[in-house]
Design an enzyme around this catalytic site. Structure first.
Site, PDB file in Angstrom:
ATOM      1  CB  SER A 278      -0.926  -0.074   1.215  1.00 58.11           C
ATOM      2  OG  SER A 278      -2.112   0.570   0.927  1.00 58.11           O
ATOM      3  CE  LYS A 282      -0.103   5.297  -2.017  1.00 59.39           C
ATOM      4  NZ  LYS A 282      -1.122   4.566  -2.693  1.00 59.39           N
ATOM      5  CD1 TRP A 369      -8.151   3.134  -1.595  1.00 59.27           C
ATOM      6  CD2 TRP A 369      -9.964   4.132  -2.416  1.00 59.27           C
ATOM      7  NE1 TRP A 369      -8.130   4.430  -1.169  1.00 59.27           N
ATOM      8  CE2 TRP A 369      -9.237   5.069  -1.660  1.00 59.27           C
ATOM      9  CE3 TRP A 369     -11.143   4.548  -3.026  1.00 59.27           C
ATOM     10  CZ2 TRP A 369      -9.644   6.397  -1.504  1.00 59.27           C
ATOM     11  CZ3 TRP A 369     -11.548   5.868  -2.874  1.00 59.27           C
ATOM     12  CH2 TRP A 369     -10.802   6.761  -2.126  1.00 59.27           C
ATOM     13  CG  HIS A 420      -5.619  -2.573   0.796  1.00 58.33           C
ATOM     14  ND1 HIS A 420      -4.917  -2.329  -0.356  1.00 58.33           N
ATOM     15  CD2 HIS A 420      -5.088  -1.754   1.749  1.00 58.33           C
ATOM     16  CE1 HIS A 420      -4.011  -1.399  -0.116  1.00 58.33           C
ATOM     17  NE2 HIS A 420      -4.084  -1.041   1.141  1.00 58.33           N
TER      18      HIS A 420
END
Ligand code: GCU
Length: 451
Positions: A278, A282, A369, A420
């Site tokens: 997540s 990144k 998302w 997620h």
């Protein structure tokens, strides 16, 4: 982590507590493929002036630096030159019989200033597998190491009483003041499912992790506690223009861990792999983009402003990121709020910066998302750069079925069922992929002792 619907103010604390979450649909965002407005993907192999990139030399000398600049100017900000610091580290603990004799555990303080112990520092926790030696028990070995930041403190990754708990940042009840506190003992092992330390060690890989709050607390208005303060120019404010944000700082922290790992005699410096989930995915992507000592990347659901495509208006938007997590980015990122289709630095370009190194992009079907299809399309697009550099990228333009991996080339992809998170399924595929790509140079690959 599971905090996506929580405000930034509580994210750092709550993220590590929940075990599962339903598929999240925030109201007011698009989750319908049919409603994506027409958009043009950026071309990793076309220079800003429109010329095509057709040779590896043009990639390395022109296009790649151009893409790094695009991310520095528009998304993560620039890592200051002053932040190139020498390694200052102290091994504070070693247990050569950790995990019932199957691993070495080390805890290392990495200091961020010449003040050493009395200044800001990061605590790195490292597990390294012990390898069987013919007739001589278990011995030292230079291992490949998977490195990633954790959300809740080192003690969360495994219920091992030998791990010294990391002080964590949290908001005080009532006053809302940010505090740096010793976590409860009950937090030990709460992220064990997400880290799978025993599985990683059992497959012959090392694991290294540090708490991301050691580098910067994940809260709005907490930048005074960030390493970013150490490298400000006179009069500079951390969020202005292309000054780096928290993701840049966390990525910098990963590179400081690489500094240390490269000197550790039990680690193969040529096989350091970055991972993250997540926001920390990144971070891993951006760290590998900047730091070519990172040999491979396993990126889990890094989503928008990560491996996914902002230009495809599906799921999270720049506006949401900018509203909830402005401190993750440089000041210029705000320009793209409401203009996702025009962003000049998108996920496919980010992944192309990892070429030609092995890259695994993982999505979750319930994580709309992050836009799993956008994550897949990024991997497809970045594969063109792998091909230019003589590697096989993803090798398919058809998204694999749920729970199937495309793993033939140097870029791999899966979308697993569920939400997620990082699961044992993700780790099994990751380790299979590393077995294919990071075989030991000496050809001594052996299974290590299992229970
Ligand atoms: C939020 C954010 C995402 C991020 C995620 C996480 O949901 O909107 O972009 O990836 O948090 O880090 O868990």
């Amino acid at each position: 982590m599971h905090s996506r619907i929580l405000s930034a103010a509580v994210a750092g604390v709550v993220c590590c507590l929940s075990a599962s979450a339903p598929a999240q649909h925030l109201a007011g965002y698009n989750y319908d493929e049919a409603k994506i407005p027409p958009y043009a993907m950026l071309d990793p192999l076309r220079l800003n002036d429109g010329r095509a990139v057709t040779t590896a030399a043009e990639w390395w000398q022109q296009r790649r630096p151009e893409i790094v600049r695009l991310f520095e100017e528009n998304v993560y900000g620039r890592t200051p030159a002053k932040a190139r610091i020498p390694l200052r580290a102290r091994v504070v603990e070693i247990d050569r019989h950790a995990l019932q004799g199957r691993a070495i555990r080390k805890q290392i303080d990495i200091y961020f200033t010449a003040k050493g112990e009395s200044g800001p520092k990061m605590r790195l926790l490292v597990y390294l597998p012990l390898h069987p030696r013919a007739g001589r028990g278990y011995g030292r070995h230079r291992s490949a190491v998977i490195l990633g930041l954790n959300f809740g403190g080192n003690q969360t990754v495994l219920d091992d009483p030998g791990i010294e708990p990391t002080l964590v940042w949290s908001k005080a009840k009532g006053s809302g003041t940010l505090e740096h506190v010793l976590p409860e003992d009950a937090t030990r092992g709460t992220q064990a499912q997400e880290w799978q330390v025993e599985k990683v060690i059992g497959r012959g890989y090392g694991l290294a992790t540090a708490y991301y709050g050691d580098i910067e607390p994940d809260f709005k208005d907490a930048s005074q506690y960030s390493v970013r303060q150490l490298f400000l120019q006179p009069g500079q404010t951390a969020v202005a223009g292309d000054a780096w944000g928290a993701i840049g700082a966390w990525a910098w922290g990963l590179s400081r861990a690489v500094d240390y790992l490269s000197t550790d005699r039990d680690v193969d410096a040529k096989r350091i792999v970055a991972t993250g989930h997540s926001r920390l995915g990144k971070t891993a992507d951006w760290a590998a983009a900047q730091d070519e000592r990172i040999a491979a990347v396993l990126s889990t659901e890094s989503g928008k402003a990560g491996q996914s495509l902002s230009r495809r208006e599906m799921g999270e938007t720049v506006q949401h990121l900018e509203h909830s997590f402005p401190y993750w980015f440089c000041g210029n990122y705000a320009r793209w709020a409401g203009h996702d289709r025009e962003i000049p630095a998108d996920g496919n370009l980010l992944l192309s910066l990892i070429a030609p190194r092995p890259l695994y992009v993982a999505s979750a079907a319930g994580d709309e998302w992050s836009d799993p299809r956008g994550e897949f399309l990024s991997a497809v697009s970045a594969s063109r750069v792998y091909a230019l550099l003589g590697k096989q990228g993803l090798g398919t333009t058809t998204m694999p079925a749920v729970n199937q991996s495309a793993m033939e080339g140097d870029v791999a992809y899966h979308v697993r069922s569920g939400v997620h998170d990082v699961t044992a399924f993700d780790w099994d595929r990751y380790l299979d992929f590393l077995d294919l790509h990071l075989r030991e140079s000496e050809g001594l690959r052996t299974r290590v002792k299992t229970q």
